[in-house]
Structures are given as C-alpha cells and as structure tokens.
Design an enzyme around this catalytic site. Structure first.
Site, PDB file in Angstrom:
ATOM      1  N   SER A  29       0.809  -1.223   0.000  1.00 34.29           N
ATOM      2  CA  SER A  29       0.000   0.000   0.000  1.00 34.29           C
ATOM      3  C   SER A  29       0.837   1.265   0.000  1.00 34.29           C
ATOM      4  O   SER A  29       0.305   2.360   0.196  1.00 34.29           O
ATOM      5  CB  SER A  29      -0.937   0.004   1.220  1.00 34.29           C
ATOM      6  OG  SER A  29      -1.891  -1.021   1.136  1.00 34.29           O
ATOM      7  N   THR A  31       3.951   1.243   1.824  1.00 33.73           N
ATOM      8  CA  THR A  31       4.608   1.197   3.127  1.00 33.73           C
ATOM      9  C   THR A  31       6.044   1.702   3.072  1.00 33.73           C
ATOM     10  O   THR A  31       6.492   2.429   3.972  1.00 33.73           O
ATOM     11  CB  THR A  31       4.589  -0.240   3.669  1.00 33.73           C
ATOM     12  OG1 THR A  31       3.266  -0.774   3.565  1.00 33.73           O
ATOM     13  CG2 THR A  31       5.054  -0.289   5.105  1.00 33.73           C
ATOM     14  N   TRP A  33       7.459   3.868   1.086  1.00 41.05           N
ATOM     15  CA  TRP A  33       7.463   5.326   0.955  1.00 41.05           C
ATOM     16  C   TRP A  33       7.089   5.989   2.278  1.00 41.05           C
ATOM     17  O   TRP A  33       7.726   6.952   2.702  1.00 41.05           O
ATOM     18  CB  TRP A  33       6.487   5.734  -0.150  1.00 41.05           C
ATOM     19  CG  TRP A  33       6.522   7.174  -0.533  1.00 41.05           C
ATOM     20  CD1 TRP A  33       7.599   8.018  -0.518  1.00 41.05           C
ATOM     21  CD2 TRP A  33       5.430   7.967  -1.014  1.00 41.05           C
ATOM     22  NE1 TRP A  33       7.243   9.272  -0.969  1.00 41.05           N
ATOM     23  CE2 TRP A  33       5.913   9.263  -1.276  1.00 41.05           C
ATOM     24  CE3 TRP A  33       4.087   7.679  -1.273  1.00 41.05           C
ATOM     25  CZ2 TRP A  33       5.100  10.279  -1.769  1.00 41.05           C
ATOM     26  CZ3 TRP A  33       3.275   8.695  -1.765  1.00 41.05           C
ATOM     27  CH2 TRP A  33       3.778   9.973  -2.006  1.00 41.05           C
ATOM     28  N   HIS A  91       1.922  -4.697   9.925  1.00 38.30           N
ATOM     29  CA  HIS A  91       0.734  -4.897   9.095  1.00 38.30           C
ATOM     30  C   HIS A  91      -0.414  -5.479   9.927  1.00 38.30           C
ATOM     31  O   HIS A  91      -1.432  -5.897   9.376  1.00 38.30           O
ATOM     32  CB  HIS A  91       1.037  -5.870   7.953  1.00 38.30           C
ATOM     33  CG  HIS A  91       1.957  -5.331   6.898  1.00 38.30           C
ATOM     34  ND1 HIS A  91       1.819  -4.076   6.354  1.00 38.30           N
ATOM     35  CD2 HIS A  91       3.027  -5.895   6.270  1.00 38.30           C
ATOM     36  CE1 HIS A  91       2.758  -3.894   5.435  1.00 38.30           C
ATOM     37  NE2 HIS A  91       3.504  -4.968   5.376  1.00 38.30           N
ATOM     38  N   TYR A 179      -2.850   6.470  -0.062  1.00 32.60           N
ATOM     39  CA  TYR A 179      -1.708   6.621  -0.964  1.00 32.60           C
ATOM     40  C   TYR A 179      -2.011   7.655  -2.039  1.00 32.60           C
ATOM     41  O   TYR A 179      -1.139   8.453  -2.411  1.00 32.60           O
ATOM     42  CB  TYR A 179      -1.410   5.261  -1.603  1.00 32.60           C
ATOM     43  CG  TYR A 179      -0.189   5.213  -2.487  1.00 32.60           C
ATOM     44  CD1 TYR A 179       1.080   5.066  -1.949  1.00 32.60           C
ATOM     45  CD2 TYR A 179      -0.310   5.292  -3.884  1.00 32.60           C
ATOM     46  CE1 TYR A 179       2.201   5.003  -2.760  1.00 32.60           C
ATOM     47  CE2 TYR A 179       0.808   5.229  -4.696  1.00 32.60           C
ATOM     48  CZ  TYR A 179       2.058   5.084  -4.132  1.00 32.60           C
ATOM     49  OH  TYR A 179       3.170   5.023  -4.937  1.00 32.60           O
ATOM     50  N   ARG A 245       8.559  -1.038  -7.703  1.00 29.47           N
ATOM     51  CA  ARG A 245       8.114  -1.421  -9.036  1.00 29.47           C
ATOM     52  C   ARG A 245       7.801  -0.164  -9.849  1.00 29.47           C
ATOM     53  O   ARG A 245       8.606   0.301 -10.628  1.00 29.47           O
ATOM     54  CB  ARG A 245       6.907  -2.361  -8.969  1.00 29.47           C
ATOM     55  CG  ARG A 245       6.561  -3.003 -10.315  1.00 29.47           C
ATOM     56  CD  ARG A 245       5.423  -3.983 -10.189  1.00 29.47           C
ATOM     57  NE  ARG A 245       4.141  -3.328 -10.006  1.00 29.47           N
ATOM     58  CZ  ARG A 245       3.363  -2.895 -11.007  1.00 29.47           C
ATOM     59  NH1 ARG A 245       3.752  -3.052 -12.257  1.00 29.47           N
ATOM     60  NH2 ARG A 245       2.213  -2.305 -10.759  1.00 29.47           N
TER      61      ARG A 245
END
Length: 276
Positions: A29, A31, A33, A91, A179, A245
C-alpha cells in the site's frame, strides 16, 4: 508459527510507549514510501543530506517491522535500546492490536491504497518472491483469492475498515491517509503528518525548503536508484528491489478486465463507501 504469533503479541504488548510511533498499512500500500517519509521527517535534525541513513539503508531497516524483524524468532530484539521516539512498523489489523497498545497513547499513522492497485502490486511482488517450486499465480487466481479475503494479514477491506473507523473515533491518536492523497499533494500531507506527530516544520525550515528536501530524498525515483535498493538484500529471500516497481496510481487499468474491476469495486463500495 504458534510460537511466533504468541511471542509477537506478548512482546508488542510490553514494548509500546506513549512517545512511540506506529506506521501501519496493508501490504503493498506504499509502506516503503511512508516509512522513508516519516523517518526522514522525525529524524531531520539528526543527519545531513550527505550522511542520511536512507542513502545507504533500505527504509524497512530504518523502520523495522514487529513481525518480520523484531520478534520473528528468538532471541527477540532488544527494543528498549532503540532511540526514542521509536518508529516501528506493522501490518497487524486493528482488531489484533493488544489492548496495551491502544491504551499506551502512542501515535499511529495508517496508510491504505486503492485495492485494485494493491492487488496488482501484490501480484507482481509474489511473482518475484514466490518459491520456484510452486506454480505461478495467474491474475485471475489472484483476483479471486483477494476478493474472498485471502490476503496477508486478513481481508484487505476489513483491515482498512478497522483503522478507518478507529481514526474517526480517535483522530488525535490515529492519522488515516490514502496513498492517492499522498501522491496528489505530498507537500501538504508531509506537513500534516509532522504536525500530527508533534514535530511541525518551523517557518525557518519551510524557508530553507526542508520539506521539499525530505520529499526529494524519499521520492520513488531517488530511492529506487540508490545502490542499496538496486542491488542490496535484506535476507536471502528478499532483494531490496522487490519493494520498488512503479509507485504509480491507477496502474490497475493496464491489467484488470472490466469484470474484475466490477467485482472489486462492488466489495469496496459495500465495505468502504466513499473512501476511494
């Protein structure tokens, strides 16, 4: 696994203090960043631009997970010696947090993401880390499993719903953000998170463009192209590059069929109306 679960909850219940900060999310989600941004914000007076740990250390090593680093196996980490305020990640769903954490007064920052992008990110992630002895998961299989709630740390929608409701009840304790909001206006959101954590940026810092420097240091392009994240490895199973990614909003449009989108959106509209 039984030892790991009991040890994890037992040790988490004893360690969290009022000045600790917990960074919580569902997997995939954003994380990485979030950890980088919060670490850089809270430690901004500790390092210079040339000596910053994020230049040579993966964000997940700067902000360790309860379940993957600190208490995965004996002996457990000596968290009491971590510098205060401690920044920790997990998490774990809201419903599974020990009462001692809820009563501790610690601050929680919760990050979630459009489930369609979470699904695509997880699909690519699993393709890289899944045992080669197992057959690859097709996108169709992944959508079906995800829709039925078979996802790391429990059903995605229940995970988000738990923290969303808690943030509405205790906004002074839980900062809930998506996000997509972070990507849309990173400058404003970083400032808001700093204020929430009791470390607002001063007028002098804003004049000196400290916020912009933090955003640039933690940007996807910057982190992805650092040597530690291109070629480094946290353990034999995970190279650091698996955490980077695309970092884009809406990449699901390049993968999901209209039928898949309809199925996922129907669940989202039922469980999390108006959130995405």
């Amino acid at each position: 696994m039984a030892w790991q679960a009991s040890c994890l909850l037992r040790n988490i219940s004893r360690l969290v203090l009022i000045d600790d900060v917990l960074l919580i999310s569902t997997p995939k989600s954003g994380t990485t960043w979030l950890k980088a941004l919060i670490f850089a914000t809270m430690k901004r007076t500790c390092y210079t631009n040339s000596t910053h740990p994020l230049l040579t250390t993966n964000p997940h090593d700067c902000v360790p997970f309860f379940e993957f680093e600190l208490f995965k196996k004996p002996p457990v980490a000596d968290v009491d010696n971590l510098p205060s305020p401690r920044i920790l990640g997990t998490h774990i769903p809201y419903s599974s947090l020990p009462k001692s954490i809820l009563d501790s007064g610690c601050k929680i920052v919760y990050l979630c993401r459009d489930p369609k992008d979470v699904l695509i990110s997880m699909w690519y992630f699993l393709a890289k880390v899944r045992s080669k002895e197992l057959p690859p998961l097709s996108l169709e299989e992944t959508v079906d499993l995800f829709s039925r709630g078979i996802f790391g740390f429990g059903p995605f929608w229940d995970h988000v719903q738990g923290y969303w409701k808690a943030s509405l009840e205790c906004p002074e304790r839980i900062f809930f953000i998506t996000y997509e909001e972070m990507k849309r206006d990173t400058f404003v959101k970083v400032k808001r998170m700093a204020e929430f954590l009791g470390q607002p940026f001063s007028m002098e810092e804003e004049t000196e463009r400290v916020v912009e420097e933090i955003i640039e240091l933690c940007s996807f392009g910057k982190l992805k192209n650092l040597e530690v994240n291109k070629n480094g490895s946290r353990n034999p199973s995970f190279k650091n590059d698996v955490f980077f990614r695309k970092g884009e909003v809406g990449d699901w449009r390049n993968h999901l069929t209209p039928q898949m989108v309809e199925r996922l959106d129907q669940i989202t509209n039922e469980k999390l109306p108006g959130l995405f």
